[in-house]
Design a protein around this motif. Structure first.
Motif, PDB file in Angstrom:
ATOM      1  N   ALA A 134       0.903  -1.039   0.241  1.00 32.63           N
ATOM      2  CA  ALA A 134      -0.489   0.233   0.111  1.00 32.63           C
ATOM      3  C   ALA A 134       0.836   1.369  -0.115  1.00 32.63           C
ATOM      4  CB  ALA A 134      -0.562   0.226   1.256  1.00 32.63           C
ATOM      5  N   VAL A 135       1.966   1.120   0.383  1.00 33.45           N
ATOM      6  CA  VAL A 135       2.902   2.315   0.961  1.00 33.45           C
ATOM      7  C   VAL A 135       3.902   1.404   0.350  1.00 33.45           C
ATOM      8  CG1 VAL A 135       4.135   4.178   2.014  1.00 33.45           C
ATOM      9  CG2 VAL A 135       1.873   3.390   2.770  1.00 33.45           C
ATOM     10  N   VAL A 136       4.856   2.420  -0.872  1.00 31.91           N
ATOM     11  CA  VAL A 136       6.246   2.144  -1.079  1.00 31.91           C
ATOM     12  C   VAL A 136       7.378   2.649  -0.028  1.00 31.91           C
ATOM     13  CG1 VAL A 136       7.707   2.272  -2.982  1.00 31.91           C
ATOM     14  CG2 VAL A 136       5.399   1.996  -3.448  1.00 31.91           C
ATOM     15  N   GLY A 137       8.159   1.681  -0.274  1.00 32.03           N
ATOM     16  CA  GLY A 137       9.424   2.186   1.023  1.00 32.03           C
ATOM     17  C   GLY A 137       9.996   1.067   1.762  1.00 32.03           C
ATOM     18  N   SER A 138      10.931   1.786   1.904  1.00 31.07           N
ATOM     19  CA  SER A 138      11.542   0.394   3.184  1.00 31.07           C
ATOM     20  C   SER A 138      11.876   0.688   4.595  1.00 31.07           C
ATOM     21  CB  SER A 138      12.782  -0.289   2.133  1.00 31.07           C
ATOM     22  OG  SER A 138      12.682  -0.415   1.171  1.00 31.07           O
ATOM     23  N   THR A 139      10.835   1.242   4.788  1.00 25.31           N
ATOM     24  CA  THR A 139      11.241   2.086   6.245  1.00 25.31           C
ATOM     25  C   THR A 139       9.904   1.040   7.053  1.00 25.31           C
ATOM     26  OG1 THR A 139       9.430   3.739   5.921  1.00 25.31           O
ATOM     27  CG2 THR A 139      11.146   4.229   5.903  1.00 25.31           C
ATOM     28  N   GLU A 140       9.834   1.857   8.982  1.00 34.26           N
ATOM     29  CA  GLU A 140       9.528   0.788   9.484  1.00 34.26           C
ATOM     30  C   GLU A 140       8.071   1.860   9.207  1.00 34.26           C
ATOM     31  OE1 GLU A 140       6.595  -1.528  10.992  1.00 34.26           O
ATOM     32  OE2 GLU A 140       9.816  -1.924  11.473  1.00 34.26           O
ATOM     33  N   ALA A 141       7.707   2.432   9.040  1.00 35.58           N
ATOM     34  CA  ALA A 141       6.293   3.496   8.461  1.00 35.58           C
ATOM     35  C   ALA A 141       5.962   2.799   7.734  1.00 35.58           C
ATOM     36  CB  ALA A 141       6.385   5.081   8.044  1.00 35.58           C
ATOM     37  N   ALA A 142       6.266   2.300   6.499  1.00 34.79           N
ATOM     38  CA  ALA A 142       5.615   1.697   5.115  1.00 34.79           C
ATOM     39  C   ALA A 142       5.476   0.257   5.265  1.00 34.79           C
ATOM     40  CB  ALA A 142       6.358   2.276   3.812  1.00 34.79           C
ATOM     41  N   TRP A 143       6.700  -0.206   6.085  1.00 38.03           N
ATOM     42  CA  TRP A 143       5.918  -1.657   6.067  1.00 38.03           C
ATOM     43  C   TRP A 143       4.497  -2.086   7.053  1.00 38.03           C
ATOM     44  CZ3 TRP A 143      12.403  -2.309   8.220  1.00 38.03           C
ATOM     45  CH2 TRP A 143      12.330  -2.057   7.077  1.00 38.03           C
ATOM     46  N   SER A 144       4.539  -1.193   7.878  1.00 38.06           N
ATOM     47  CA  SER A 144       3.564  -1.423   9.196  1.00 38.06           C
ATOM     48  C   SER A 144       2.319  -1.186   8.260  1.00 38.06           C
ATOM     49  CB  SER A 144       4.216  -0.622   9.681  1.00 38.06           C
ATOM     50  OG  SER A 144       3.551   1.278  10.155  1.00 38.06           O
ATOM     51  N   GLN A 145       2.567  -0.295   7.822  1.00 42.63           N
ATOM     52  CA  GLN A 145       1.282   0.034   6.828  1.00 42.63           C
ATOM     53  C   GLN A 145       0.621  -1.392   5.706  1.00 42.63           C
ATOM     54  OE1 GLN A 145      -1.563   2.893   7.077  1.00 42.63           O
ATOM     55  NE2 GLN A 145      -0.172   2.949   8.237  1.00 42.63           N
ATOM     56  N   ASN A 146       1.835  -1.584   5.251  1.00 38.89           N
ATOM     57  CA  ASN A 146       1.240  -2.979   4.153  1.00 38.89           C
ATOM     58  C   ASN A 146       1.046  -3.979   4.904  1.00 38.89           C
ATOM     59  OD1 ASN A 146       2.454  -0.992   2.162  1.00 38.89           O
ATOM     60  ND2 ASN A 146       4.411  -1.849   2.220  1.00 38.89           N
ATOM     61  N   ARG A 147       1.573  -4.479   6.205  1.00 39.61           N
ATOM     62  CA  ARG A 147       0.767  -5.818   7.109  1.00 39.61           C
ATOM     63  C   ARG A 147      -0.577  -5.843   7.650  1.00 39.61           C
ATOM     64  NH1 ARG A 147       6.116  -4.589  10.075  1.00 39.61           N
ATOM     65  NH2 ARG A 147       5.255  -3.107  11.832  1.00 39.61           N
ATOM     66  N   ARG A 148      -0.947  -6.589   6.701  1.00 46.02           N
ATOM     67  CA  ARG A 148      -2.511  -5.605   6.619  1.00 46.02           C
ATOM     68  C   ARG A 148      -3.740  -5.779   5.877  1.00 46.02           C
ATOM     69  NH1 ARG A 148      -0.373  -4.028   1.233  1.00 46.02           N
ATOM     70  NH2 ARG A 148      -2.122  -3.511  -0.010  1.00 46.02           N
ATOM     71  N   GLY A 149      -4.869  -6.235   6.301  1.00 45.25           N
ATOM     72  CA  GLY A 149      -5.621  -7.451   5.875  1.00 45.25           C
ATOM     73  C   GLY A 149      -7.466  -6.312   5.554  1.00 45.25           C
ATOM     74  N   VAL A 150      -7.285  -6.629   4.271  1.00 45.32           N
ATOM     75  CA  VAL A 150      -8.204  -4.843   3.202  1.00 45.32           C
ATOM     76  C   VAL A 150      -9.801  -5.917   2.736  1.00 45.32           C
ATOM     77  CG1 VAL A 150      -8.278  -3.428   1.358  1.00 45.32           C
ATOM     78  CG2 VAL A 150      -5.730  -3.856   2.832  1.00 45.32           C
ATOM     79  N   THR A 151     -10.170  -5.323   3.236  1.00 48.44           N
ATOM     80  CA  THR A 151     -12.128  -5.438   2.930  1.00 48.44           C
ATOM     81  C   THR A 151     -12.231  -5.744   1.454  1.00 48.44           C
ATOM     82  OG1 THR A 151     -12.773  -5.972   5.577  1.00 48.44           O
ATOM     83  CG2 THR A 151     -14.474  -6.282   4.118  1.00 48.44           C
ATOM     84  N   VAL A 152     -12.660  -5.891   0.970  1.00 47.53           N
ATOM     85  CA  VAL A 152     -12.803  -5.481  -1.189  1.00 47.53           C
ATOM     86  C   VAL A 152     -14.106  -5.266  -1.124  1.00 47.53           C
ATOM     87  CG1 VAL A 152     -11.996  -5.162  -2.810  1.00 47.53           C
ATOM     88  CG2 VAL A 152     -10.512  -5.046  -1.439  1.00 47.53           C
ATOM     89  N   VAL A 153     -15.031  -4.771  -1.637  1.00 51.45           N
ATOM     90  CA  VAL A 153     -16.292  -5.002  -1.543  1.00 51.45           C
ATOM     91  C   VAL A 153     -16.766  -6.057  -2.900  1.00 51.45           C
ATOM     92  CG1 VAL A 153     -19.335  -4.197  -2.135  1.00 51.45           C
ATOM     93  CG2 VAL A 153     -16.950  -3.251  -0.271  1.00 51.45           C
ATOM     94  N   ASP A 154     -17.079  -6.695  -3.267  1.00 54.72           N
ATOM     95  CA  ASP A 154     -16.768  -7.209  -4.504  1.00 54.72           C
ATOM     96  C   ASP A 154     -17.467  -7.145  -5.405  1.00 54.72           C
ATOM     97  OD1 ASP A 154     -15.466  -9.797  -4.277  1.00 54.72           O
ATOM     98  OD2 ASP A 154     -16.931 -11.111  -3.204  1.00 54.72           O
TER      99      ASP A 154
END
Lengths: 154, 450
Positions: A134-154
């Motif tokens: 979701a967020v490009v970058g190799s920082t803790e800030a980016a990583w924490s945004q990328n470890r995610r579960g996203v609910t997507v309406v079909d």
């Protein structure tokens, strides 16, 4: 363009008619008239469409559970909506392991929603591992945004 | 290419056509033979003179010159040879075709080995390439072979000749007549377009196999090199697929209820081993390609993935977090007798058994530090070959001497990452970039092309 907008509005009306529980118009469309109730945007803006995970973890934090409580309620409000939970990992990990980890995370979300009364047949899961940050970058800030579960309406 | 290639390319080399007998002195056993000792860590590259394979003229002359260049480039890239500048050569290809080398001249140039060859086109339009190899220091002829093929296959012939020279001088099989399948990457880091791509090991004959509409990952060759198993998100349903290079046909493998990924062929090509994730649990399965029977091999509640067969097909190395963190394990081909392999600090993943059987390559992670290394199947002799943030996904050259992997490094503007392929010797020497038209990840090295 105009035709399309009209068509969308019609769908929104239908959706509102279908559900019609007593508090159908709290939460949902009240914040912004341009957001269609029961849509992805509605979920993202008014409910929260994603939860975040700790490093290499797939258990749900109190914040994540609060978000999923709202999602479960929202799913009950819009009873015809089906969703896919996308599980994601940060880039620190091998490709295969992260695919498996993303699947675990997506299932954590699915299981929690099920425990809150959302029928399993309305929730699919898919893992993207580390393929779609979701967020490009190799920082803790980016990583924490990328470890995610996203609910997507079909 | 491919099937056509395979059928048409009847190699005289396979039938052994030993070309010329002149220069073969009778008993040579007493002499120390020219031989590169590649068991040592860093080898001083062997100076080798490779003359043009020029024929008597016309198109043959150009092809012959190109063949010599491809052979030189192959041998140079191995790190074991140092091809000499042809501008210093004192004997012409014609002189070498009709007579012995002037050993003193070649020795003065610093050459320890000399290669000469010839390219001719027969009345049937087929190209004939022959070569001879001499040991300059001891002034003796070592080997001569001849190959016949359609002229458009000149690159393959060059690689086959390079393999023959490599084998004669190192005692190990070559790996130049091989291909690489990998994932070509383009577009922004948060929405990468990923396509399957295939090329010769030297980057030539590059082609894309898929159009990038569906995300694809981890392609692997079949033992015949004619098929690739890989993972695709076609229709947003992540599954393991089989791709036939000849026909372009793609088919989903098996009928699994959950995501399937991390596929590899068994050494006999009859099965594909892979992982299936369902309800938060990932286990290892095989699919028999003839009977289509699915067999579950692991049932731990953890993540069991990245399986790879030993070359004899008797064992499987895989990664699992059943012990609390991601580590390597070995089990029998039927899933029995699981034993942990890695005990070092950090996490271990993506194990790949060497085609020689003597080593297992892996990716190791300690915090944010990544490394590619090798370990013996008994867990001893662990060695790191390349480190960085981050390196991943080793694959073996068919001779088990060279690995390829990818580095996913931060891009210059700091806003994304650029994946590139690299090769490295198992000694850790001779790390080299493998040039690809786009960014590249998940390489898989083919066996020698049949």
């Amino acid at each position: 363009m105009r035709m399309k907008f009209l068509a969308l509005a019609a769908v929104a009306l239908l959706a509102a008619c279908e559900t019609a529980p007593k508090d159908a118009n709290t939460g949902a469309a009240s914040n912004s008239s341009s957001i269609r109730p029961g849509s992805q945007e509605d979920l993202a803006v008014n409910v929260g469409d994603r939860v975040f995970f700790g490093l290499d973890r797939y258990d749900l934090s109190p914040e994540a559970r609060a978000t999923l409580d709202r999602q479960a309620k929202w799913m009950q409000t819009y009873g015809s909506v089906t969703v896919t939970i996308e599980g994601h990992a940060d880039e620190r990990g091998t490709r295969e392991y992260n695919l498996a980890l993303g699947e675990r995370r997506a299932n954590s979300v699915k299981n929690y929603l099920a425990a809150k009364g959302v029928p399993a047949n309305r929730v699919k899961v898919v893992s993207y591992g580390k393929e779609k940050p979701a967020v490009v970058g190799s920082t803790e800030a980016a990583w924490s945004q990328n470890r995610r579960g996203v609910t997507v309406v079909d | 290419m491919t099937t056509k290639t395979r059928l048409l390319l009847k190699l005289a080399g396979l039938t052994g056509a030993l070309l010329l007998s002149f220069g073969v002195a009778a008993p040579q056993e007493a002499r120390a033979e020219l031989r590169i000792d590649i068991t040592r860590g860093v080898v001083e590259p062997l100076p080798i003179a490779i003359t043009s394979f020029a024929g008597s003229g016309g198109r043959d002359a150009q092809t012959g010159a190109d063949i010599a260049k491809v052979i030189s480039a192959d041998l140079e890239r191995s790190g074991l040879f140092r091809p000499l500048d042809p501008r210093g050569f004192l004997q012409t290809p014609e002189q070498l075709r009709t007579g012995d080398p002037r050993y003193q001249d070649w020795k003065a140039l610093g050459a320890q080995a000399l290669v000469a060859g010839n390219t001719t086109t027969g009345p049937d339009g087929r190209m004939k390439v022959d070569f001879r190899l001499w040991d300059i220091a001891s002034a003796q002829y070592m080997q001569g072979l001849s190959y016949t093929a359609p002229p458009q296959e000149w690159r393959r012939i060059a690689h086959i000749v390079a393999d023959a020279i490599y084998k004669r001088l190192t005692g190990e099989d070559g790996y130049f007549d091989t291909r690489i399948v990998y994932v070509a990457e383009s577009g922004p880091s948060n929405a990468r377009k990923k396509q399957l791509a295939i090329m010769d090991q030297d980057g030539e004959n590059h082609q894309f196999l898929t159009d990038g509409q569906s995300l694809v990952l981890t392609p692997r060759f079949s033992p015949t090199t004619q098929e690739i198993t890989y993972m695709s998100y076609f229709n947003k349903k992540p599954r393991v697929y089989l791709f036939n290079i000849d026909t372009g046909r793609q088919e989903v493998l098996g009928d699994f209820p959950g995501m399937t990924f991390a596929p590899r062929f068994s050494p006999d090509g009859n099965r594909v081993i892979m992982s299936m994730a369902q309800n938060g649990n990932t286990d290892i399965y095989t699919l028999d390609l003839r009977t289509r029977r699915q067999t579950q091999l692991t049932d731990s509640p953890g993540i069991d993935t990245a399986p790879s067969y030993s070359p004899d097909g008797q064992k499987i190395v895989f990664e699992s977090d059943r012990g609390g963190s991601q580590q390597l394990y070995i089990m029998g081909a039927d899933g029995s007798g699981v034993k942990r392999l890695s005990f070092g600090e950090g996490r271990y993943g993506t194990p790949v058994w060497s085609p020689r059987g003597d080593l297992i390559a892996f990716t190791r992670q300690r915090g944010s530090s990544f490394a590619v290394g090798v370990v013996r199947p008994d867990g001893s002799g662990e060695r790191i070959l390349s480190e960085g943030y981050h390196v991943e996904g080793p694959t073996w050259a068919p001779n088990g001497r060279v690995l390829m992997f990818f580095k996913d490094l931060p891009s210059g503007d700091g806003r994304g990452r650029n994946a590139k392929l690299y090769s490295i010797d198992i000694t850790g020497a001779n790390e080299r970039r493998v040039i690809t038209p786009l960014d590249a990840s998940d390489p898989a090295w083919s066996p020698l092309i049949p």
